[in-house]
Design an enzyme around this catalytic site. Structure first.
Site, PDB file in Angstrom:
ATOM      1  N   GLY A 184       3.123  -1.267   4.241  1.00 42.34           N
ATOM      2  CA  GLY A 184       3.138   0.175   4.002  1.00 42.34           C
ATOM      3  C   GLY A 184       4.552   0.652   3.706  1.00 42.34           C
ATOM      4  N   GLY A 185       5.236   1.137   4.721  1.00 40.83           N
ATOM      5  CA  GLY A 185       6.561   1.748   4.541  1.00 40.83           C
ATOM      6  C   GLY A 185       7.534   0.878   3.758  1.00 40.83           C
ATOM      7  N   ASN A 195       0.863  -1.180   0.000  1.00 37.82           N
ATOM      8  CA  ASN A 195       0.000   0.000   0.000  1.00 37.82           C
ATOM      9  C   ASN A 195       0.904   1.236   0.000  1.00 37.82           C
ATOM     10  OD1 ASN A 195      -1.806   2.045   0.482  1.00 37.82           O
ATOM     11  ND2 ASN A 195      -2.395   1.354   2.532  1.00 37.82           N
ATOM     12  N   TRP A 196       0.939   1.907  -1.140  1.00 32.61           N
ATOM     13  CA  TRP A 196       1.848   3.060  -1.261  1.00 32.61           C
ATOM     14  C   TRP A 196       1.299   4.308  -0.576  1.00 32.61           C
ATOM     15  CZ3 TRP A 196       4.028   3.141  -7.015  1.00 32.61           C
ATOM     16  CH2 TRP A 196       4.703   1.937  -7.251  1.00 32.61           C
ATOM     17  N   LYS A 197       0.051   4.279  -0.185  1.00 30.51           N
ATOM     18  CA  LYS A 197      -0.592   5.438   0.465  1.00 30.51           C
ATOM     19  C   LYS A 197      -0.357   6.698  -0.381  1.00 30.51           C
ATOM     20  CE  LYS A 197      -0.109   2.991   4.812  1.00 30.51           C
ATOM     21  NZ  LYS A 197       0.028   3.010   6.249  1.00 30.51           N
ATOM     22  N   SER A 224       3.832  -2.436  10.253  1.00 31.89           N
ATOM     23  CA  SER A 224       5.287  -2.506  10.451  1.00 31.89           C
ATOM     24  C   SER A 224       5.861  -3.866  10.059  1.00 31.89           C
ATOM     25  CB  SER A 224       5.672  -2.147  11.896  1.00 31.89           C
ATOM     26  OG  SER A 224       5.300  -0.812  12.176  1.00 31.89           O
ATOM     27  N   GLY A 243       2.862   1.968  10.871  1.00 35.20           N
ATOM     28  CA  GLY A 243       3.786   3.092  10.757  1.00 35.20           C
ATOM     29  C   GLY A 243       4.507   3.426  12.048  1.00 35.20           C
ATOM     30  N   GLU A 274      -5.033  -5.273  10.399  1.00 39.23           N
ATOM     31  CA  GLU A 274      -4.025  -4.248  10.602  1.00 39.23           C
ATOM     32  C   GLU A 274      -4.262  -3.580  11.953  1.00 39.23           C
ATOM     33  OE1 GLU A 274      -2.138  -2.925   6.650  1.00 39.23           O
ATOM     34  OE2 GLU A 274      -3.840  -1.616   7.032  1.00 39.23           O
ATOM     35  N   GLU A 322      -6.644   4.391   8.182  1.00 38.02           N
ATOM     36  CA  GLU A 322      -6.479   5.828   7.933  1.00 38.02           C
ATOM     37  C   GLU A 322      -7.764   6.420   7.361  1.00 38.02           C
ATOM     38  OE1 GLU A 322      -2.920   5.277   5.633  1.00 38.02           O
ATOM     39  OE2 GLU A 322      -1.926   4.614   7.476  1.00 38.02           O
ATOM     40  N   HIS A 360      -9.364   0.911   5.200  1.00 38.74           N
ATOM     41  CA  HIS A 360      -8.068   1.101   5.845  1.00 38.74           C
ATOM     42  C   HIS A 360      -8.253   1.999   7.071  1.00 38.74           C
ATOM     43  CE1 HIS A 360      -3.951   2.246   6.621  1.00 38.74           C
ATOM     44  NE2 HIS A 360      -3.605   1.174   5.922  1.00 38.74           N
TER      45      HIS A 360
HETATM   46  P1  13P Z   1       3.287   0.120   7.690  1.00 32.82           P
HETATM   47  O1  13P Z   1       3.806  -1.142   7.057  1.00 32.82           O
HETATM   48  O2  13P Z   1       4.001   1.350   7.262  1.00 32.82           O
HETATM   49  O3  13P Z   1       3.152  -0.008   9.183  1.00 32.82           O
HETATM   50  O4  13P Z   1       1.779   0.320   7.132  1.00 32.82           O
HETATM   51  C1  13P Z   1       0.912  -0.748   7.123  1.00 32.82           C
HETATM   52  C2  13P Z   1      -0.306  -0.359   6.391  1.00 32.82           C
HETATM   53  O5  13P Z   1      -1.048   0.513   6.808  1.00 32.82           O
HETATM   54  C3  13P Z   1      -0.588  -1.030   5.108  1.00 32.82           C
HETATM   55  O6  13P Z   1      -1.865  -0.753   4.666  1.00 32.82           O
END
Ligand code: 13P
Length: 252
Positions: free
Chosen positions: A234-235, A9-11, A213, A173, A167, A97, A95
């Site tokens: 994510g990251g 997920n590149w957000k 993470s 994050g 998640e 967020e 998600h």
């Molecule tokens: P991180 O891997 O940066 O914690 O993010 C996870 C995420 O929200 C994937 O959708």
């Protein structure tokens, strides 16, 4: 046998040149990999059209969000049929967020799920608790609520199209990962819910991903759990040097 899946997920990251460079690096890196593992990326929506024209890519595309309506006066929104018309196969739904910053409720997410399935786009349904809910011992109830309210109106054929993604919000994050036992415990709980609502054979077919993470140093031990069928990253999905080793977490 259910699918093993690693999704990135590149957000809201990566400008055009960076996004194209990463996509090309991933295409080259993933081409030779184990075909058994499904690789998905969810870039910003403005890149989906271009990436969807890429030939011979083993990387499937997901949108990060969609609107629940068919079409009309919803400025700034993207409909599931627009995604389907580009050949986009997946879309993230719920998600944390979006739940937190855009106030998306389970009731709204249910509508998005229906709209996606009506267009043959598979939802990747995200759910998970914040730290206070875990500390209060309420995380199982909360997850049950998130799942049942958005998904349990689906019939057997429909639920089989949904990918689940646990998640825990406290792990997103933050660098703090759910330990493999915590992940397995929740994934096992979700599979039991599915077995109770549908049946065991359906529960056994559905992939449940872990996100929060997840990185090269912990992917292997997370993916080694019997109910963890992959990750939503994510990251670590923002660089080929970290995303590809996470996918390789499935290897011995
Ligand atoms: P991180 O891997 O940066 O914690 O993010 C996870 C995420 O929200 C994937 O959708």
């Amino acid at each position: 046998m259910r699918k093993k899946i690693v999704a990135g997920n590149w957000k809201m990251n990566l400008n055009y040149d960076e996004a194209v460079a990463l996509y090309n690096d991933l295409k080259n890196g993933v081409e030779l990999m184990d075909q058994e593992i499904k690789v998905i990326i969810a870039p910003s929506a403005i890149y989906l059209s271009e990436f969807s024209q890429s030939k011979n890519s083993r990387i499937a595309l997901a949108a990060q969000n969609c609107n629940e309506n068919k079409n009309g006066a919803y400025t700034g929104e993207i409909s599931p049929s627009m995604l389907a018309a580009l050949g986009i196969q997946y879309c993230l739904v719920g998600h944390s967020e979006r739940r937190a910053y855009f106030k998306e409720s389970n009731e709204l997410l249910k509508l998005k799920i229906d709209a996606l399935l009506a267009n043959s786009v598979a939802p990747i349904y995200c759910f998970g608790e914040v730290l206070a809910e875990r500390e209060a011992g309420n995380h199982f109830n909360l997850v049950k609520d998130q799942i049942s309210k958005a998904l349990f109106h689906l019939d057997e054929e429909e639920i089989l199209k949904v990918i689940f993604a646990y998640e825990p919000v406290w792990a997103i994050g933050t660098g703090v990962t759910a330990n493999p036992d915590q992940a397995e415990e929740m994934h096992g709980f979700v599979r039991e819910l599915l077995a109770e609502k549908y049946d065991q054979s359906i529960a056994d077919e559905i992939s449940i991903l872990y996100g929060g993470s997840c990185k090269p140093s912990n992917a292997k031990e997370l993916f080694a759990n019997s109910d963890v069928d992959g990750g939503l990253i994510g990251g670590a999905a923002l660089k080929a040097e970290t995303f590809i080793p996470v996918i390789n977490g499935f290897r011995e």
